[in-house]
Design a protein around this motif. Structure first.
Motif, PDB file in Angstrom:
ATOM      1  N   ARG A   1       7.053  23.518   1.961  1.00  0.00           N
ATOM      2  CA  ARG A   1       6.086  22.514   2.427  1.00  0.00           C
ATOM      3  C   ARG A   1       6.321  21.196   1.694  1.00  0.00           C
ATOM      4  N   PHE A   2       6.424  20.064   2.470  1.00  0.00           N
ATOM      5  CA  PHE A   2       6.652  18.744   1.908  1.00  0.00           C
ATOM      6  C   PHE A   2       5.455  17.854   2.225  1.00  0.00           C
ATOM      7  N   VAL A   3       5.035  17.080   1.233  1.00  0.00           N
ATOM      8  CA  VAL A   3       4.003  16.055   1.436  1.00  0.00           C
ATOM      9  C   VAL A   3       4.701  14.755   1.802  1.00  0.00           C
ATOM     10  N   ILE A   4       4.236  14.110   2.852  1.00  0.00           N
ATOM     11  CA  ILE A   4       4.829  12.868   3.321  1.00  0.00           C
ATOM     12  C   ILE A   4       4.067  11.695   2.709  1.00  0.00           C
ATOM     13  N   GLN A   5       4.792  10.789   2.101  1.00  0.00           N
ATOM     14  CA  GLN A   5       4.173   9.639   1.447  1.00  0.00           C
ATOM     15  C   GLN A   5       4.926   8.374   1.813  1.00  0.00           C
ATOM     16  N   GLY A   6       4.166   7.373   2.275  1.00  0.00           N
ATOM     17  CA  GLY A   6       4.749   6.063   2.524  1.00  0.00           C
ATOM     18  C   GLY A   6       4.504   5.179   1.318  1.00  0.00           C
ATOM     19  N   VAL A   7       5.565   4.693   0.698  1.00  0.00           N
ATOM     20  CA  VAL A   7       5.450   3.948  -0.560  1.00  0.00           C
ATOM     21  C   VAL A   7       5.670   2.467  -0.293  1.00  0.00           C
ATOM     22  N   GLY A   8       4.614   1.692  -0.481  1.00  0.00           N
ATOM     23  CA  GLY A   8       4.720   0.242  -0.346  1.00  0.00           C
ATOM     24  C   GLY A   8       4.096  -0.492  -1.508  1.00  0.00           C
ATOM     25  N   ALA A   9       3.562   0.257  -2.491  1.00  0.00           N
ATOM     26  CA  ALA A   9       2.892  -0.365  -3.630  1.00  0.00           C
ATOM     27  C   ALA A   9       3.875  -1.184  -4.449  1.00  0.00           C
ATOM     28  N   ILE A  10       3.400  -2.293  -4.946  1.00  0.00           N
ATOM     29  CA  ILE A  10       4.223  -3.194  -5.751  1.00  0.00           C
ATOM     30  C   ILE A  10       4.162  -2.756  -7.208  1.00  0.00           C
ATOM     31  N   THR A  11       5.325  -2.677  -7.845  1.00  0.00           N
ATOM     32  CA  THR A  11       5.386  -2.254  -9.243  1.00  0.00           C
ATOM     33  C   THR A  11       6.042  -3.290 -10.149  1.00  0.00           C
ATOM     34  N   LYS A  12       6.626  -4.336  -9.575  1.00  0.00           N
ATOM     35  CA  LYS A  12       7.229  -5.369 -10.407  1.00  0.00           C
ATOM     36  C   LYS A  12       7.179  -6.713  -9.684  1.00  0.00           C
ATOM     37  N   LEU A  13       7.393  -7.756 -10.445  1.00  0.00           N
ATOM     38  CA  LEU A  13       7.195  -9.114  -9.957  1.00  0.00           C
ATOM     39  C   LEU A  13       8.117  -9.438  -8.781  1.00  0.00           C
ATOM     40  N   GLU A  14       9.367  -8.995  -8.853  1.00  0.00           N
ATOM     41  CA  GLU A  14      10.339  -9.363  -7.826  1.00  0.00           C
ATOM     42  C   GLU A  14       9.948  -8.845  -6.441  1.00  0.00           C
ATOM     43  N   GLU A  15       9.267  -7.718  -6.399  1.00  0.00           N
ATOM     44  CA  GLU A  15       8.908  -7.122  -5.119  1.00  0.00           C
ATOM     45  C   GLU A  15       7.910  -7.981  -4.341  1.00  0.00           C
ATOM     46  N   ILE A  16       7.109  -8.782  -5.058  1.00  0.00           N
ATOM     47  CA  ILE A  16       6.126  -9.631  -4.371  1.00  0.00           C
ATOM     48  C   ILE A  16       6.851 -10.660  -3.510  1.00  0.00           C
TER      49      ILE A  16
ATOM     50  N   GLN B   1       0.828  -1.194   0.000  1.00  0.00           N
ATOM     51  CA  GLN B   1       0.000   0.000   0.000  1.00  0.00           C
ATOM     52  C   GLN B   1       0.872   1.257   0.000  1.00  0.00           C
ATOM     53  N   ASN B   2       0.361   2.291  -0.638  1.00  0.00           N
ATOM     54  CA  ASN B   2       0.905   3.637  -0.480  1.00  0.00           C
ATOM     55  C   ASN B   2       0.021   4.377   0.509  1.00  0.00           C
ATOM     56  N   VAL B   3       0.635   5.083   1.468  1.00  0.00           N
ATOM     57  CA  VAL B   3      -0.151   5.806   2.464  1.00  0.00           C
ATOM     58  C   VAL B   3       0.324   7.247   2.529  1.00  0.00           C
ATOM     59  N   GLY B   4      -0.556   8.101   2.995  1.00  0.00           N
ATOM     60  CA  GLY B   4      -0.208   9.499   3.184  1.00  0.00           C
ATOM     61  C   GLY B   4       0.159   9.776   4.626  1.00  0.00           C
ATOM     62  N   GLY B   5       1.195  10.592   4.826  1.00  0.00           N
ATOM     63  CA  GLY B   5       1.635  10.923   6.180  1.00  0.00           C
ATOM     64  C   GLY B   5       1.494  12.392   6.503  1.00  0.00           C
ATOM     65  N   GLY B   6       0.596  13.066   5.827  1.00  0.00           N
ATOM     66  CA  GLY B   6       0.395  14.482   6.090  1.00  0.00           C
ATOM     67  C   GLY B   6       1.467  15.331   5.440  1.00  0.00           C
ATOM     68  N   VAL B   7       1.851  16.402   6.092  1.00  0.00           N
ATOM     69  CA  VAL B   7       2.842  17.334   5.546  1.00  0.00           C
ATOM     70  C   VAL B   7       3.838  17.726   6.631  1.00  0.00           C
ATOM     71  N   THR B   8       4.995  18.211   6.193  1.00  0.00           N
ATOM     72  CA  THR B   8       5.990  18.798   7.086  1.00  0.00           C
ATOM     73  C   THR B   8       6.623  19.988   6.378  1.00  0.00           C
ATOM     74  N   GLN B   9       7.367  20.778   7.133  1.00  0.00           N
ATOM     75  CA  GLN B   9       7.927  22.001   6.567  1.00  0.00           C
ATOM     76  C   GLN B   9       9.417  22.118   6.916  1.00  0.00           C
ATOM     77  N   ARG B  10      10.134  22.811   6.031  1.00  0.00           N
ATOM     78  CA  ARG B  10      11.530  23.119   6.276  1.00  0.00           C
ATOM     79  C   ARG B  10      11.893  24.380   5.508  1.00  0.00           C
ATOM     80  N   ALA B  11      12.386  25.378   6.236  1.00  0.00           N
ATOM     81  CA  ALA B  11      12.828  26.643   5.612  1.00  0.00           C
ATOM     82  C   ALA B  11      11.730  27.249   4.744  1.00  0.00           C
ATOM     83  N   GLY B  12      10.504  27.191   5.257  1.00  0.00           N
ATOM     84  CA  GLY B  12       9.403  27.808   4.536  1.00  0.00           C
ATOM     85  C   GLY B  12       8.881  26.987   3.366  1.00  0.00           C
TER      86      GLY B  12
END
Length: 827
Positions: A227-242, A214-225
Motif C-alpha cells: 500500500r502506497f500513500v500518494i502525496q503531492g509536494v508543493g511546499a516551499i522549503t528554501k528561498l530559491e523555490e519562491i 501546498q502539500n496535498v494528499g492523493g489517497g492511496v494506491t497499491q502494487r503487489a500487495g
C-alpha cells in the motif's frame, strides 16, 4: 466534660505527646508544600479576548471588531465588568466575572459565544488569553545575540523555536510570551512597474503564491500487495523555490515571481521591541504561571530548565534571567522568618523573666511552633498561601496567652505543695481553675476576626487569608490548651516545684498596688481623663491618612514612559535606551540590571502602543546603595534625573503593583479619574481640564492623560466614479493598499520550523507618502492609472487608542501619590 478530657490527657500523656509530635511532623511537611507569595492574589476571575490584525484604523477596529465582540459577550452568566481597548493592530476585551466563578466555565461561555462571530475578511479569529492571574507573570529573561554579522532575526528565532518550546513543557507554566526582536519572514517585494510592463494584476500574483506552495494528499494506491500513500509536494522549503513559482504564461514563455519581484528574508512588521543594558535590542521572554500553581516551584523549575536550554543554544546567543518572582518571595519570607524568630526569642525571654522557671517557660514557648504547625496543616488543606499578609499577622502573644495562664497557675499550685493529693490532681485542678476564663477569652478574640471573613471582592481576597491564619493559630492554641499543655505539665513539672520569686515581678507588684490604690481614690478624675483621651484619639485618627495596604518594596522599579501618539517604534526604542544609559550612569551602586519593553508582545498580555514603554530596573541589595536610604528616595532621585527629557511623561511603579492596578481597573497608577462620553474630542478636552486641576493638587505626581487621539493616518479614500471610469474594481485597489503593509500568502518550511511568506509592494514605493502617490495600477481597459486617480490620499489625525467600559467610550486621567495620603487626594 472538660474535667474528664484533662484527666484523660494527663493519664495518657505519652500518647498525647506522641500524637502531637506526629502532627507536628505533618505540619513541617505542609510547610514544604505550602505555596508562598509576596501578596495574596487579589486578581478577579478574568478572561481576556485578543484579536490580532494589521493596518486597521483604531475607529475601524472599534466598530467592526471590538463592538461586535462586546455585543456577543454581553449577558454572560456572572459577568461583572466588561471593558476593552481598540488599537490599529489589536482588539482586546477584558471580561471580569464574579468571585467564585469557575475560570474554565467562564472561558467555555466565551468560546461558545465567539464560535458564531463573523469578522471582516483577513482578520484572525479571536483568541483567549492564558489562564493566569495578575501575579502570573513570574519570570523574565533576555535573549541576546552577540555576533555582529548574524541576521537580525536570529535571537527571536532561537527564542521561538528553541527556548520557548522547552520552557512551555515545565509543569505549571501556562504560556511563554515573546516580546520584541525581529520575527523572521520570507518576503516577496513586488515592483509595480514590472507588473505594469507585463499587464499583470496584483491579485494574480497573490493567487499564484497561495496556490503554488501546498502539500496535498492523493489517497492511496497499491502494487503487489503493498500500500502506497500518494502525496503531492508543493511546499516551499528554501528561498530559491519562491522565485520559481509561475504567475502567468505569455506565448508559451512562463513569467516567474523573480521576474516581477525581489525575494529576500526579512522580518515582519514590528509592533514591539525590547532593549537590555549595553546589548541594545534583544528579545524578552516572559513566563506565565497557571492559576493556582505554586509560584516558587514554577519559577525554580523555569530557571532550572532555562539553564539546561542554554547548553543547546547556538554560538553567540545567550539567555539571561532578569526577573524572578522567587527573589521577592524569598525576601518577604526572610523578613517574616526573622520577625517570627525574634518574636519567639523575645517571648521566651519575657516568659523566663516573669515565670522564673525554665521548664515552665519552655512549655509555654512550645505553644508557638505547635500552634503554627497546626495552622500550616489547615492552610495547605484550605488553599491559603503563605504571604506577608497571612504570616505577618501572626501574634505570638495570642498564641501563648492561655498557655501562660495555665502553666503559671500550675507552677504556683505546685510550689505551694501538693499535701495529701497527688501531683496530677494538683495539675488538673490548677488547669481547671483557669480553663474557662481563658477559653472565653480565645473565643472572643476569634469573634473579632469573623467580620473580616465576610469581606468580598479585592478586600476579601486581601484580608481573608490574614484573618483565617490568625483564627487557625488561635484554634491550634485552643486545642493545645486542652491536650498538649496539660500533658507537658504532667510530664515536665515536678512535685513541690519551686517557684522562684522574680525581682521584676515583685517590683511591679509593689508599684502596681500603690498605683491601684491611688487610682481608686480618684475614680472620677481617671474616668474623665480617659474619656478626653479617647476623644482626642478619635480626632487624631480622623486627621490621619489611610490607604488600602502599605506599599511593599518589591526590589524592582518600573518606569512607564508615555510619548506622543504617532511616534515610531524606532524612536521609542531609542528613547528607552537613552533612559537606560542615564540610569546606569547615575545610579551604578543602586541598579543591578535595567531593560525596556515597548509596544505589544506576541501574545497581547499587555496591550501597549509603540508610544508606551516599561523600563524595568532591578535593584542591588540596599546595603550597597550610596545615593538613597530607601526606595522612595531612590525614585525621587531618578525622577529628578529623567524629568528634563523632552517629549516624555513618566510614572513610577513596581512590577506586581503595576499588574494589579492594570488588571483590576485598567489603570497602572495609584489614582485614576475616568470620564465617559461618545465624542473623542470632547473626552480629550474634559480630560485636559481635569489634568489642570490635578496638577494643582498637593501630592499628585506622574500625571498623564490617556492618549486617545493624535495618531497620524494616511487615508486613501476610494473614488468610485473614477473606478467606474477606468473599469477598475474596488477590490483591486484595496488589495494594492493592503500589500503596502504585507499580505501573508503562506509559509516556508525549514525542517521543524515554519515562517510566514508575505507579499509587499517594494519599499521604494512605500517609504514616504509621496512615494505612495506614485504607485501605478493597471486598469482592465489596458490603461495605467496612478493610485491617486482612483483614491484620494489625505493625512489626518486619527484615534490612537479607544477604551470602553460596558460599551461606553472612556478616557482616564492618571497620577501617582507622593508625600501625601491618597485619602486626602481623593477628597
Amino acid at each position: 466534660m472538660l474535667k474528664r478530657l484533662i484527666i484523660g490527657v494527663i493519664n495518657q500523656r505519652w500518647l498525647v505527646i506522641s500524637i502531637a509530635a506526629l502532627l507536628s511532623f505533618g505540619g513541617i511537611v505542609s510547610v514544604m508544600h505550602l505555596p508562598f507569595d509576596a501578596f495574596p492574589d487579589t486578581t478577579p476571575v478574568l478572561v481576556t479576548v485578543n484579536t490580532k490584525l494589521s493596518g486597521f484604523a483604531a475607529e475601524d477596529v472599534e466598530s467592526q471588531i471590538t463592538a461586535q465582540i462586546e455585543r456577543k459577550l454581553a449577558g454572560l452568566a456572572n459577568l461583572q465588568e466588561l471593558r476593552s481597548i481598540s488599537k490599529s493592530n489589536l482588539s482586546q476585551i477584558i471580561c471580569v466575572f464574579e468571585d467564585g466563578t469557575d475560570i474554565y466555565l467562564a472561558r467555555q461561555q466565551i468560546t461558545e459565544r465567539l464560535s458564531a462571530l463573523e469578522l471582516p475578511s483577513g482578520v484572525e479569529h479571536p483568541e483567549l488569553g492564558p489562564i493566569s492571574t495578575g501575579l502570573g507573570e513570574i519570570f523574565h529573561y533576555i535573549v541576546v545575540d552577540t555576533l555582529a554579522d548574524s541576521p537580525k532575526s536570529r535571537a527571536r528565532e532561537v527564542q521561538d523555536w528553541v527556548i520557548k518550546p522547552r520552557l512551555q513543557t515545565v509543569p505549571g507554566v501556562v504560556e511563554v510570551n515573546s516580546w520584541g526582536g525581529f520575527e523572521k519572514q520570507y518576503q516577496v517585494q513586488v515592483d509595480p512597474q514590472k507588473l505594469l510592463a507585463l499587464n499583470l494584476p496584483l491579485s494574480q500574483v497573490v493567487t499564484a503564491l497561495r496556490e503554488g506552495q501546498q502539500n496535498v494528499g492523493g489517497g492511496v494506491t497499491q502494487r503487489a500487495g503493498e500500500r502506497f500513500v500518494i502525496q503531492g509536494v508543493g511546499a516551499i522549503t528554501k528561498l530559491e523555490e519562491i522565485g520559481e513559482i509561475v504567475v502567468d504564461s505569455r506565448n508559451g514563455v512562463p513569467i516567474h515571481i523573480d521576474d516581477i519581484a525581489d525575494i529576500a528574508i526579512g522580518h515582519a512588521t514590528r509592533y514591539a521591541s525590547a532593549t537590555f543594558d549595553e546589548h541594545g535590542e534583544a528579545v524578552l521572554g516572559l513566563g506565565f504561571m497557571l492559576t493556582g500553581e505554586n509560584p516558587q516551584d514554577v519559577t525554580r523549575a523555569l530557571a532550572a530548565e532555562l539553564e539546561q536550554v542554554k547548553k543547546t543554544l547556538p554560538t553567540g546567543v545567550d539567555a539571561h534571567v532578569v526577573y524572578e518572582r522567587t527573589d521577592l518571595v524569598n525576601e518577604v519570607l526572610d523578613t517574616v522568618e526573622h520577625n517570627l524568630l525574634y518574636g519567639a526569642i523575645l517571648v521566651i525571654a519575657i516568659l523566663l523573666a516573669f515565670l522564673g522557671n525554665l521548664r515552665a517557660s519552655l512549655i509555654v514557648a512550645l505553644a508557638i511552633p505547635l500552634s503554627m504547625l497546626f495552622a500550616f496543616n489547615l492552610m495547605l488543606q484550605l488553599g491559603i498561601a503563605g504571604s506577608l499578609m497571612s504570616l505577618g499577622a501572626i501574634d505570638f502573644g495570642l498564641a501563648v496567652d492561655n498557655a501562660v495562664i495555665q502553666v503559671e497557675n500550675v507552677t504556683r499550685r505546685l510550689s505551694a505543695g501538693v499535701g495529701s493529693r497527688s501531683r496530677f490532681e494538683v495539675i488538673r485542678d490548677a488547669i481547671m481553675e483557669v480553663r474557662k476564663p481563658t477559653l472565653f477569652g480565645e473565643l472572643i478574640i476569634m469573634l473579632v476576626y469573623l467580620p473580616i471573613l465576610t469581606l468580598e471582592g479585592i478586600e476579601g481576597k486581601m484580608f481573608r487569608p490574614m484573618a483565617m491564619t490568625v483564627i487557625l493559630v488561635l484554634t491550634g492554641s485552643l486545642i493545645l490548651s486542652f491536650t498538649v499543655i496539660p500533658a507537658l505539665c504532667a510530664f515536665v513539672l515536678k512535685d513541690h516545684a519551686h517557684e522562684d520569686k522574680s525581682r521584676l515581678v515583685e517590683f511591679l507588684k509593689r508599684h502596681y498596688e500603690s498605683v491601684l490604690a491611688w487610682s481608686l481614690k480618684r475614680a472620677k478624675l481617671i474616668l474623665a481623663t480617659t474619656i478626653l483621651l479617647v476623644i482626642a484619639a478619635g480626632v487624631m485618627l480622623n486627621s490621619r491618612g489611610s490607604e488600602f495596604i502599605p506599599k511593599l518594596s518589591e526590589g524592582s522599579i518600573v518606569i512607564n514612559l508615555i510619548r506622543l501618539a504617532g511616534v515610531s517604534l524606532e524612536q521609542s526604542t531609542e528613547n528607552g535606551q537613552m533612559v537606560e544609559r542615564i540610569l546606569r550612569e547615575n545610579f551604578p551602586d543602586e541598579i543591578k540590571e535595567v531593560w525596556t519593553r515597548t509596544g505589544t508582545p506576541e501574545l497581547a498580555t499587555d496591550p501597549m502602543g509603540v508610544e508606551l514603554s516599561d523600563v524595568f530596573v532591578t535593584l542591588k541589595p540596599r546595603d550597597e546603595w550610596t545615593k538613597a536610604r530607601n526606595q522612595t528616595e531612590l525614585v525621587a532621585l531618578m525622577d529628578d534625573e529623567l524629568s528634563d527629557l523632552p517629549g516624555m511623561n513618566m510614572a513610577f511603579t513596581q512590577p506586581i503593583e503595576m499588574r494589579f492596578n492594570e488588571l483590576i481597573s485598567g489603570i497602572r497608577t495609584d489614582l485614576g479619574i475616568k470620564i465617559f462620553g461618545d465624542d473623542l474630542e470632547v473626552l480629550k478636552q474634559k480630560a485636559t481640564e481635569i489634568r489642570q486641576i490635578v496638577e494643582t493638587t498637593e501630592g499628585a505626581a506622574d500625571i498623564n492623560v490617556e492618549q486617545i487621539t493624535g495618531q497620524p493616518v494616511i487615508q486613501l479614500q476610494l473614488d468610485r466614479k473614477a473606478l467606474a471610469r477606468y473599469s477598475m474594481s474596488a477590490g483591486s485597489v484595496l488589495e494594492a493598499v493592503q500589500a503596502l503593509g504585507g499580505v501573508t500568502t503562506g509559509q516556508v518550511i525549514e525542517g521543524q520550523r515554519t515562517f510566514d511568506l508575505a507579499l509587499y509592494i517594494d519599499d521604494k514605493y512605500t517609504n514616504t507618502p509621496e512615494a505612495i502617490e506614485k504607485i501605478i495600477l493597471p486598469a482592465e481597459n489596458g490603461e495605467f492609472v496612478p493610485l491617486t486617480q482612483v483614491a484620494k490620499l489625505s493625512q489626518i489625525d486619527g484615534a490612537a487608542s479607544i477604551s470602553h467600559e460596558w460599551n461606553k467610550r472612556r478616557i482616564v486621567v492618571q497620577c501617582n501619590i507622593r508625600g501625601r495620603d491618597i485619602r486626602f487626594i481623593r477628597g
